[in-house]
Write a protein that holds these residues in place. Structure first.
Motif, PDB file in Angstrom:
ATOM      1  N   ALA A  10       0.821  -1.206   0.000  1.00 60.00           N
ATOM      2  CA  ALA A  10       0.000   0.000   0.000  1.00 60.00           C
ATOM      3  C   ALA A  10       0.861   1.265   0.000  1.00 60.00           C
ATOM      4  N   GLU A  11       2.091   1.143   0.476  1.00 58.82           N
ATOM      5  CA  GLU A  11       3.010   2.282   0.510  1.00 58.82           C
ATOM      6  C   GLU A  11       3.871   2.355  -0.754  1.00 58.82           C
ATOM      7  N   GLY A  12       3.591   1.477  -1.722  1.00 55.60           N
ATOM      8  CA  GLY A  12       4.327   1.495  -2.975  1.00 55.60           C
ATOM      9  C   GLY A  12       5.608   0.702  -2.964  1.00 55.60           C
ATOM     10  N   VAL A  13       5.786  -0.150  -1.953  1.00 51.16           N
ATOM     11  CA  VAL A  13       6.998  -0.961  -1.800  1.00 51.16           C
ATOM     12  C   VAL A  13       6.684  -2.407  -2.149  1.00 51.16           C
ATOM     13  N   THR A  14       7.573  -3.053  -2.882  1.00 53.71           N
ATOM     14  CA  THR A  14       7.428  -4.478  -3.174  1.00 53.71           C
ATOM     15  C   THR A  14       8.021  -5.279  -2.022  1.00 53.71           C
ATOM     16  N   PRO A  15       7.171  -5.997  -1.250  1.00 49.72           N
ATOM     17  CA  PRO A  15       7.702  -6.720  -0.086  1.00 49.72           C
ATOM     18  C   PRO A  15       8.356  -8.036  -0.484  1.00 49.72           C
ATOM     19  N   ILE A  16       9.415  -8.391   0.229  1.00 48.66           N
ATOM     20  CA  ILE A  16      10.085  -9.671   0.043  1.00 48.66           C
ATOM     21  C   ILE A  16      10.268 -10.281   1.422  1.00 48.66           C
ATOM     22  N   LEU A  17       9.724 -11.478   1.618  1.00 48.67           N
ATOM     23  CA  LEU A  17       9.817 -12.119   2.929  1.00 48.67           C
ATOM     24  C   LEU A  17      11.255 -12.564   3.207  1.00 48.67           C
ATOM     25  N   TRP A  18      11.693 -12.262   4.406  1.00 49.39           N
ATOM     26  CA  TRP A  18      13.053 -12.612   4.843  1.00 49.39           C
ATOM     27  C   TRP A  18      12.985 -13.827   5.749  1.00 49.39           C
ATOM     28  N   PRO A  19      13.880 -14.803   5.563  1.00 46.72           N
ATOM     29  CA  PRO A  19      15.016 -14.803   4.637  1.00 46.72           C
ATOM     30  C   PRO A  19      14.787 -15.621   3.372  1.00 46.72           C
ATOM     31  N   ASP A  20      13.567 -16.129   3.183  1.00 49.09           N
ATOM     32  CA  ASP A  20      13.354 -17.112   2.120  1.00 49.09           C
ATOM     33  C   ASP A  20      12.794 -16.542   0.825  1.00 49.09           C
ATOM     34  N   GLY A  21      12.485 -15.239   0.797  1.00 47.55           N
ATOM     35  CA  GLY A  21      11.910 -14.651  -0.403  1.00 47.55           C
ATOM     36  C   GLY A  21      12.907 -14.559  -1.547  1.00 47.55           C
ATOM     37  N   ASP A  22      12.391 -14.409  -2.755  1.00 45.22           N
ATOM     38  CA  ASP A  22      13.216 -14.341  -3.956  1.00 45.22           C
ATOM     39  C   ASP A  22      13.733 -12.916  -4.157  1.00 45.22           C
ATOM     40  N   LEU A  23      15.037 -12.750  -4.022  1.00 45.54           N
ATOM     41  CA  LEU A  23      15.664 -11.440  -4.150  1.00 45.54           C
ATOM     42  C   LEU A  23      16.370 -11.244  -5.487  1.00 45.54           C
ATOM     43  N   SER A  24      16.202 -12.167  -6.392  1.00 47.64           N
ATOM     44  CA  SER A  24      16.993 -12.125  -7.622  1.00 47.64           C
ATOM     45  C   SER A  24      16.730 -10.866  -8.437  1.00 47.64           C
ATOM     46  N   THR A  25      15.464 -10.495  -8.624  1.00 54.80           N
ATOM     47  CA  THR A  25      15.152  -9.289  -9.396  1.00 54.80           C
ATOM     48  C   THR A  25      15.671  -8.047  -8.698  1.00 54.80           C
ATOM     49  N   ALA A  26      15.512  -8.015  -7.382  1.00 55.10           N
ATOM     50  CA  ALA A  26      15.983  -6.860  -6.617  1.00 55.10           C
ATOM     51  C   ALA A  26      17.496  -6.698  -6.755  1.00 55.10           C
ATOM     52  N   PHE A  27      18.227  -7.797  -6.653  1.00 60.87           N
ATOM     53  CA  PHE A  27      19.684  -7.714  -6.810  1.00 60.87           C
ATOM     54  C   PHE A  27      20.071  -7.300  -8.231  1.00 60.87           C
ATOM     55  N   ASP A  28      19.342  -7.825  -9.229  1.00 61.24           N
ATOM     56  CA  ASP A  28      19.697  -7.556 -10.618  1.00 61.24           C
ATOM     57  C   ASP A  28      19.467  -6.102 -11.007  1.00 61.24           C
ATOM     58  N   THR A  29      18.503  -5.455 -10.350  1.00 59.19           N
ATOM     59  CA  THR A  29      18.115  -4.106 -10.777  1.00 59.19           C
ATOM     60  C   THR A  29      18.493  -3.002  -9.803  1.00 59.19           C
ATOM     61  N   ALA A  30      18.963  -3.357  -8.625  1.00 58.50           N
ATOM     62  CA  ALA A  30      19.227  -2.344  -7.594  1.00 58.50           C
ATOM     63  C   ALA A  30      20.296  -1.355  -8.043  1.00 58.50           C
ATOM     64  N   THR A  31      19.986  -0.082  -7.830  1.00 59.18           N
ATOM     65  CA  THR A  31      20.982   0.973  -8.012  1.00 59.18           C
ATOM     66  C   THR A  31      21.441   1.513  -6.662  1.00 59.18           C
ATOM     67  N   HIS A  32      20.626   1.262  -5.632  1.00 60.03           N
ATOM     68  CA  HIS A  32      20.896   1.758  -4.290  1.00 60.03           C
ATOM     69  C   HIS A  32      20.578   0.651  -3.287  1.00 60.03           C
ATOM     70  N   LEU A  33      21.289   0.685  -2.155  1.00 61.10           N
ATOM     71  CA  LEU A  33      21.143  -0.348  -1.130  1.00 61.10           C
ATOM     72  C   LEU A  33      21.022   0.316   0.234  1.00 61.10           C
ATOM     73  N   LEU A  34      20.034  -0.112   1.023  1.00 61.35           N
ATOM     74  CA  LEU A  34      19.878   0.386   2.395  1.00 61.35           C
ATOM     75  C   LEU A  34      19.801  -0.798   3.343  1.00 61.35           C
ATOM     76  N   ILE A  35      20.594  -0.751   4.409  1.00 61.00           N
ATOM     77  CA  ILE A  35      20.614  -1.840   5.384  1.00 61.00           C
ATOM     78  C   ILE A  35      20.178  -1.292   6.728  1.00 61.00           C
ATOM     79  N   SER A  36      18.998  -1.710   7.167  1.00 62.25           N
ATOM     80  CA  SER A  36      18.476  -1.317   8.473  1.00 62.25           C
ATOM     81  C   SER A  36      18.521  -2.466   9.466  1.00 62.25           C
ATOM     82  N   ALA A  37      18.695  -3.691   8.965  1.00 61.05           N
ATOM     83  CA  ALA A  37      18.684  -4.864   9.841  1.00 61.05           C
ATOM     84  C   ALA A  37      19.889  -4.839  10.762  1.00 61.05           C
ATOM     85  N   GLY A  38      19.639  -5.020  12.054  1.00 59.07           N
ATOM     86  CA  GLY A  38      20.706  -4.978  13.036  1.00 59.07           C
ATOM     87  C   GLY A  38      21.419  -6.314  13.181  1.00 59.07           C
TER      88      GLY A  38
END
Length: 286
Positions: A43-71
């Motif tokens: 609803a906020e315009g974000v494509t959710p990916i379940l951690w840690p088992d979700g498919d991140l392949s498209t996100a990795f292939d297209t990412a121009t920017h990376l943000l790490i909030s996980a502690g």
């Protein structure tokens, strides 16, 4: 060119950044451990990916920017533990990477000031894990890394008003104790400012202009609500949990000059008084 942000641990601060980026046409992938949160992210315009088992392949292939909030935890940084090699592979083509750390990396300074150049001497295990995580992220060759050391975060849903209303707020007093704070909307604007003017290798303290004793914040919130100011409770008599007590193990004033001079940031909420007042005026609650 479309900008794409891959956001690991897409929580409170990252969602505030997304609220700025989505209207500008950004594509954002955000990881979450909670399946129930996925619909909210969509609803906020974000494509959710379940951690840690979700498919991140498209996100990795297209990412121009990376943000790490996980502690980090006792096993280290959870993102690097799973994806160090994948991140190293895309690092040279990324335009920007941001790691959300904490001012806890500086340790206790007995109320003295710290800057980004202050040696990292954490006094808690949690702070040491953050130092180790910062070091691990810096070690990735070619990663355009920016480290953001966040003070105590508050904002919508994270204010003192509910506890004051319920009568459960306490004004715990430890002589000389001061904390620095930051409103989540100011975190978001600092991150956006850094994205617009990258400086790989930089670290930034993200806090407001007014380090203050925690009991003053509770007292001010009570005053805004027109309720009695909770009585003072000496720290040694407070009966706090080990986690809560650990926050009082450190006292420091955090300098925010760099975000102003280098990034040109003008804080929306330069102190807790303006931030709390705005929260109450916006929602009637916090």
């Amino acid at each position: 060119m479309t900008k794409t942000l891959l956001s690991f641990g897409h929580g409170y601060s990252a969602r505030a950044l997304a609220r700025r980026l989505v209207p500008q046409g950004w594509t954002i992938y955000g990881t979450t451990r909670n399946p129930d949160r996925a619909d909210n992210l969509r609803a906020e315009g974000v494509t959710p990916i379940l951690w840690p088992d979700g498919d991140l392949s498209t996100a990795f292939d297209t990412a121009t920017h990376l943000l790490i909030s996980a502690g980090p935890d006792a096993k280290g940084d959870p993102v690097l533990n799973l994806y160090r090699d994948r991140i190293a592979a895309i690092a040279p083509r990324l335009e920007w990477a941001g790691y959300l750390s904490t001012t806890g990396v500086y340790g206790d300074h007995r109320g003295g000031w710290v800057t980004e150049d202050t040696p990292l001497t954490p006094s808690t295990r949690r702070g040491q894990m953050r130092v180790d995580a910062e070091t691990a992220w810096r070690a990735i060759p070619g990663l355009p890394l920016h480290i953001f050391r966040l003070a105590g975060i508050y904002g919508p849903g994270r204010g003192p008003f509910e506890k004051v209303r319920q009568g459960t707020a306490r004004r715990i007093v430890k002589p000389g104790q001061v904390f620095s704070r930051i409103h989540v909307d100011d975190i978001a604007q600092v991150l956006e400012a850094s994205i617009r003017q990258p400086n790989p290798g930089a670290a930034y303290n993200v806090c407001d202009n007014d380090p203050a004793p925690p009991q003053d914040v509770i007292g001010y919130a009570a005053g805004l609500l027109g309720l009695p100011v909770p009585p003072e409770v000496p720290f040694d008599e407070a009966g706090m949990t080990p986690m809560a007590r650990s926050f009082y193990a450190e006292s420091k004033r955090v300098d925010n000059t760099r975000i102003k001079q280098e990034l040109g940031v003008s804080l929306i909420y330069p102190d807790y008084r303006s931030g709390l007042k705005a929260l109450l005026e916006a929602t009637g609650d916090a």
